[in-house]
Design a protein around this motif. Sequence first.
Motif, PDB file in Angstrom:
ATOM      1  N   ALA A 217      -1.176  -7.255 -11.792  1.00 56.81           N
ATOM      2  CA  ALA A 217      -1.737  -7.128 -10.456  1.00 56.81           C
ATOM      3  C   ALA A 217      -2.223  -5.692 -10.230  1.00 56.81           C
ATOM      4  CB  ALA A 217      -0.686  -7.492  -9.413  1.00 56.81           C
ATOM      5  N   PRO A 218      -3.441  -5.539  -9.721  1.00 58.32           N
ATOM      6  CA  PRO A 218      -3.961  -4.190  -9.491  1.00 58.32           C
ATOM      7  C   PRO A 218      -3.192  -3.487  -8.381  1.00 58.32           C
ATOM      8  CG  PRO A 218      -5.506  -5.832  -8.689  1.00 58.32           C
ATOM      9  CD  PRO A 218      -4.401  -6.566  -9.357  1.00 58.32           C
ATOM     10  N   ARG A 219      -3.047  -2.186  -8.545  1.00 55.98           N
ATOM     11  CA  ARG A 219      -2.334  -1.395  -7.545  1.00 55.98           C
ATOM     12  C   ARG A 219      -3.223  -0.251  -7.121  1.00 55.98           C
ATOM     13  NH1 ARG A 219       2.916  -1.705 -11.139  1.00 55.98           N
ATOM     14  NH2 ARG A 219       3.707  -3.675 -10.374  1.00 55.98           N
ATOM     15  N   GLY A 220      -2.953   0.271  -5.957  1.00 50.94           N
ATOM     16  CA  GLY A 220      -3.699   1.425  -5.475  1.00 50.94           C
ATOM     17  C   GLY A 220      -4.655   1.043  -4.368  1.00 50.94           C
ATOM     18  N   THR A 221      -5.594   1.921  -4.120  1.00 49.24           N
ATOM     19  CA  THR A 221      -6.574   1.692  -3.058  1.00 49.24           C
ATOM     20  C   THR A 221      -7.571   0.634  -3.511  1.00 49.24           C
ATOM     21  OG1 THR A 221      -8.056   3.401  -3.894  1.00 49.24           O
ATOM     22  CG2 THR A 221      -6.360   4.097  -2.312  1.00 49.24           C
ATOM     23  N   PRO A 222      -8.332   0.087  -2.593  1.00 46.78           N
ATOM     24  CA  PRO A 222      -9.333  -0.917  -2.989  1.00 46.78           C
ATOM     25  C   PRO A 222     -10.343  -0.395  -4.016  1.00 46.78           C
ATOM     26  CG  PRO A 222      -8.960  -1.055  -0.648  1.00 46.78           C
ATOM     27  CD  PRO A 222      -8.197   0.141  -1.138  1.00 46.78           C
TER      28      PRO A 222
END
Length: 72
Positions: free
Chosen positions: A43-48
């Motif tokens: 799953a991607p993490r961080g800001t959009p």
Amino acid sequence: MRVLFSLAAVLAVLALVAVLAKKSLTQVALPASPAAETPASAAPRGTPSQQLQQFRQGLDQALQQPARKVDE
């Protein structure tokens, strides 16, 4: 009297079928897909904008891999 025995038998059969169906449905396990094991599918993490960059990198990596042959 027959009606009561018939109704009791039908309810007993329905209960048995429900218990067996519940057991069989809880024992089904989904096989792990090979894509789920790769770090690119995490799953991607961080800001959009960071998520978009991670998606693009994963897409680029997937496009660079050779096509899989399907054995029939």
